[in-house]
Write a protein that holds these residues in place. Structure first.
Motif, mmCIF file in Angstrom:
data_model
loop_
_atom_site.group_PDB
_atom_site.id
_atom_site.type_symbol
_atom_site.label_atom_id
_atom_site.label_comp_id
_atom_site.label_asym_id
_atom_site.label_seq_id
_atom_site.Cartn_x
_atom_site.Cartn_y
_atom_site.Cartn_z
ATOM 1 N N UNK A 89 0.813 -1.208 0.000
ATOM 2 C CA UNK A 89 0.000 0.000 0.000
ATOM 3 C C UNK A 89 0.849 1.263 0.000
ATOM 4 N N UNK A 90 1.866 1.310 0.832
ATOM 5 C CA UNK A 90 2.658 2.539 0.936
ATOM 6 C C UNK A 90 4.006 2.395 0.245
ATOM 7 N N UNK A 91 4.396 3.426 -0.442
ATOM 8 C CA UNK A 91 5.709 3.434 -1.095
ATOM 9 C C UNK A 91 6.416 4.738 -0.769
ATOM 10 N N UNK A 92 7.730 4.688 -0.812
ATOM 11 C CA UNK A 92 8.539 5.891 -0.694
ATOM 12 C C UNK A 92 9.241 6.080 -2.036
ATOM 13 N N UNK A 93 9.146 7.272 -2.593
ATOM 14 C CA UNK A 93 9.722 7.544 -3.908
ATOM 15 C C UNK A 93 10.749 8.667 -3.775
ATOM 16 N N UNK A 94 11.937 8.438 -4.301
ATOM 17 C CA UNK A 94 12.977 9.467 -4.253
ATOM 18 C C UNK A 94 13.396 9.822 -5.670
ATOM 19 N N UNK A 95 13.591 11.116 -5.908
ATOM 20 C CA UNK A 95 14.050 11.595 -7.216
ATOM 21 C C UNK A 95 15.529 11.932 -7.097
ATOM 22 N N UNK A 96 16.347 11.288 -7.896
ATOM 23 C CA UNK A 96 17.780 11.535 -7.839
ATOM 24 C C UNK A 96 18.220 12.345 -9.048
ATOM 25 N N UNK A 97 19.258 13.139 -8.848
ATOM 26 C CA UNK A 97 19.775 13.969 -9.934
ATOM 27 C C UNK A 97 21.289 13.935 -9.881
ATOM 28 N N UNK A 98 21.896 13.708 -11.034
ATOM 29 C CA UNK A 98 23.340 13.771 -11.120
ATOM 30 C C UNK A 98 23.728 15.052 -11.835
ATOM 31 N N UNK A 99 24.356 15.954 -11.110
ATOM 32 C CA UNK A 99 24.799 17.210 -11.713
ATOM 33 C C UNK A 99 26.000 16.942 -12.626
ATOM 34 N N UNK A 100 26.838 16.001 -12.228
ATOM 35 C CA UNK A 100 28.051 15.721 -12.996
ATOM 36 C C UNK A 100 27.726 15.090 -14.346
ATOM 37 N N UNK A 101 26.820 14.096 -14.354
ATOM 38 C CA UNK A 101 26.535 13.369 -15.590
ATOM 39 C C UNK A 101 25.235 13.817 -16.255
#
Lengths: 417, 235
Positions: free
Chosen positions: B106-118
């Motif tokens: 039922x519950x999820x945790x979602x993370x948005x990742x960003x690579x500044x280098x690539x």
């Protein structure tokens, strides 16, 4: 000898320098801040939950009310998320209009920021100058959408309507008449584009005025140089974006790196700071206004020469025009369905981000094939910035807390959502 | 962008065999098992092929009522279409009518990742356990910037982040009860504040408004997307 103890002080939520409703619990050792604990959420309206209970288009207006000094950029992130899930793309003219209005929004936001930041640090006059120019940007919003601030102008698939041919003029009144009236209407003889063009021609000289007031001002430099220093590594780890990240010397701008709208077709530079203090972030934002003016000029030039549609030719998403509605049964059905039920968006999830004036404004949207978003998460840049408050002000004086709040360009509409 | 998606999917599949990778409209989402959540995050930050030095967002998701329509016109009769509204959505009940429901994942945790280098992005997702405490390990040792985002997910969804040093409520009021962004939390809320003339102060009282929904949630699998859907099923 009396015992000297740290004491805890409450700052806000009704302090004018708190930029809204920030409540800070400050632990002070004399006048030095030992620990700062921001309490947010006093403006929490549950925008994301409200959006989950409404058809997609009815929430565009809520986006204006998030970061209420950079309205159209928020809308842009939201409509782009819907467009990507639907697999549609706005016509090129709409892309240019969005680019132009995103930059007008950036100018507006930075004018608000420089005005209030200056006010907090004792530069009263600047506030009045900045708000004089901001008023003209509001008139551009009003001319195109009918509202000075909460425009609701962007739509999935384009923009609500094309730019008007006539700029509204001031009427004669008790206060505005004769020479004053002529002066007020000086730029308003032609179309909206003429007005924007005149503004863009004039605005760099206004930025020069602000710089005269601040750039080498001794008090201004004493209040900002070396205050709230953030190293590039820290800035990245804390999730900083926008001018907060660029002020620390990281050349990162979504308009260049992950381009959208018509940003790949216009020419502009991305200013980057060196020391990562409040003064560098001031320099970055000032230069951003100059670059925004450049983009606006280029967009005006293109929009003058390239008429065309501003909305996709797809009646499942965009309403048909009124004439067709009166004559064509199918158009009427489309119109009826669109305004009662809305459109359904294919199941899936998407994260889109735009370079809002304050940093990366992101929209994470999950759709389940229905006419309402299943989950909408708005990623506000100010939220990440404010979370680093404690680390940024630790060891600074109480008066520098105000400078740090100002440099973060905090607006509670987007932090509390 | 499609090149990048292909490349990162390939790298992910090679380095992380037990994650599930889905390519979305404009990016890649990978679902990570709960026990590997922190190690995966650390690998994504440190590995030369990924270099995700920024975690721009963490949020909770409640999948209750996912894909459930409220307006179903399945049968046709001589008097018209059937118009059965199933009362499910958060706008259709009040606090005392809410149902305690459970469903798997039922519950999820979602993370948005960003690579500044690539210059690339990745979405990582992890489902909270169905039984026992609703607990997910915190990413705060990997990215200190997730501090407030995890507090927010705790506040709004009740997901507990193990290892978080300061897990307090953040957006709701002092002394708030419940987790408002759960799908079984009523849209109208539970309490409202008024100024009490007699007590000369602001007090809480039960909400005085009724739940209502102006536009029901409808699900239509439009023919325009059938082609896309087939593609997704095939891949």
């Amino acid at each position: 000898m009396p015992e000297i103890k740290n004491y805890t002080m409450n700052f806000g939520p009704q302090h004018p320098a708190a930029h809204g409703v920030l409540r800070l619990i400050l632990e002070l050792d004399g006048e030095v801040v030992e620990h700062a604990d921001p309490h947010v959420g006093l403006l929490h309206r549950g925008t994301e939950k409200l959006a989950e209970s409404k058809p997609f288009n009815q929430s565009i207006g809520y986006m204006d009310r998030l970061d209420y000094v950079s309205m159209m950029c928020n809308e842009h992130a939201y409509v782009r998320a819907i467009e990507q899930l639907l697999g549609i793309e706005a016509p090129i003219r709409a892309q240019y209009i969005r680019t132009m209005f995103d930059e007008i929004t950036r100018v507006r936001n930075h004018l608000m920021w420089i005005g209030t930041h200056g006010l907090d640090l004792g530069a009263m006059a600047l506030f009045l100058y900045a708000f004089r120019e901001r008023e003209q940007c509001m008139d551009m919003y009003e001319a195109v959408s009918g509202a000075r601030m909460h425009a609701t102008y962007y739509r999935p698939g384009g923009v609500y309507r094309d730019l008007p041919d006539h700029m509204p003029q001031y009427q004669e009144s008790k206060w505005t008449k004769g020479k004053n009236l002529a002066y007020a209407n000086e730029w308003r003889e032609g179309s909206l584009l003429d007005f924007i063009d005149a503004f863009a021609d004039d605005f760099p000289s206004k930025i020069a005025e602000y710089r005269t007031l601040l750039q080498d001002n001794r008090i201004w430099k004493q209040r900002t140089v070396g205050i709230g220093v953030v190293s590039p590594e820290q800035a990245k780890a804390w999730g900083f974006t926008g001018p907060m990240l660029r002020g620390s010397g990281v050349a990162w701008d979504l308009r260049k790196k992950q381009t959208y709208a018509a940003y790949d077709k216009v020419d502009f530079d991305v200013p980057v700071g060196v020391n990562g203090d409040c003064y560098d972030r001031y320099l970055v934002r000032m230069e951003e206004m100059v670059q925004s003016t450049r983009i606006i000029k280029q967009c005006v030039e293109w929009l003058r020469n390239n008429p065309g549609p501003v909305m996709v030719d797809e009646y499942k998403v965009a309403p048909p025009d009124r004439e067709m509605m009166k004559e064509d049964m199918e158009s009427m059905i489309h119109h009826f369905k669109l305004f009662t039920e809305g459109y359904t968006v294919p199941a899936g999830e998407v994260y889109t981000a735009v370079e809002a004036p304050k940093g990366e404004f992101g929209v994470y949207m999950i759709s389940d094939d229905s006419n309402k978003p299943f989950r909408l998460k708005l990623r506000a840049p100010g939220f990440a910035h404010l979370s680093a408050m404690n680390d940024m002000v630790k060891g600074h004086m109480l008066a520098d807390v105000v400078a740090v709040i100002g440099t973060m360009d905090i607006v509670f509409g987007e932090i509390d959502r | 962008m499609s090149n990048f998606k292909y490349q990162i999917s390939k790298d992910l599949a090679a380095k992380l065999p037990d994650v599930e990778i889905v390519e979305t409209t404009n990016g890649v989402t990978c679902t990570v098992p709960l026990e590997a959540w922190v190690e995966t995050a650390r690998l994504l930050r440190d590995d030369k092929a990924f270099q995700f030095e920024q975690c721009v967002d963490v949020c909770g998701v409640d999948y209750l009522t996912f894909g459930e329509a409220e307006w179903q016109t399945d049968g046709v009769s001589s008097t018209g279409f059937s118009r059965g509204i199933k009362a499910k959505g958060p706008g259709r009940f009040s606090w005392h009518e809410r149902r305690e429901e459970s469903m798997p994942n039922r519950f999820a945790v979602v993370a948005q990742l960003l690579s500044v280098a690539l210059n690339h992005r990745l979405t990582i997702k992890c489902f909270a356990p169905d039984e026992g405490m609703l607990m997910v390990p915190s990413l705060i040792d990997v990215w200190p910037g997730v501090n407030w985002f995890e507090r927010e997910a705790f506040d709004l969804f009740g997901i507990i982040f193990k290892g978080h040093p300061d897990l307090r409520r953040i957006l709701t009021d002092y002394g708030f009860i419940g987790h408002p962004f759960r799908k079984d939390f009523p849209l109208i809320g539970n309490v409202e504040v008024i100024y009490d003339e007699e007590q000369q102060r602001v007090v809480y009282q039960p909400v005085s408004i009724e739940p209502r929904v102006l536009v029901p949630k409808t699900i239509r699998r439009d023919s325009r997307y059938v082609e896309n859907m087939n593609d997704q099923e095939a891949s």
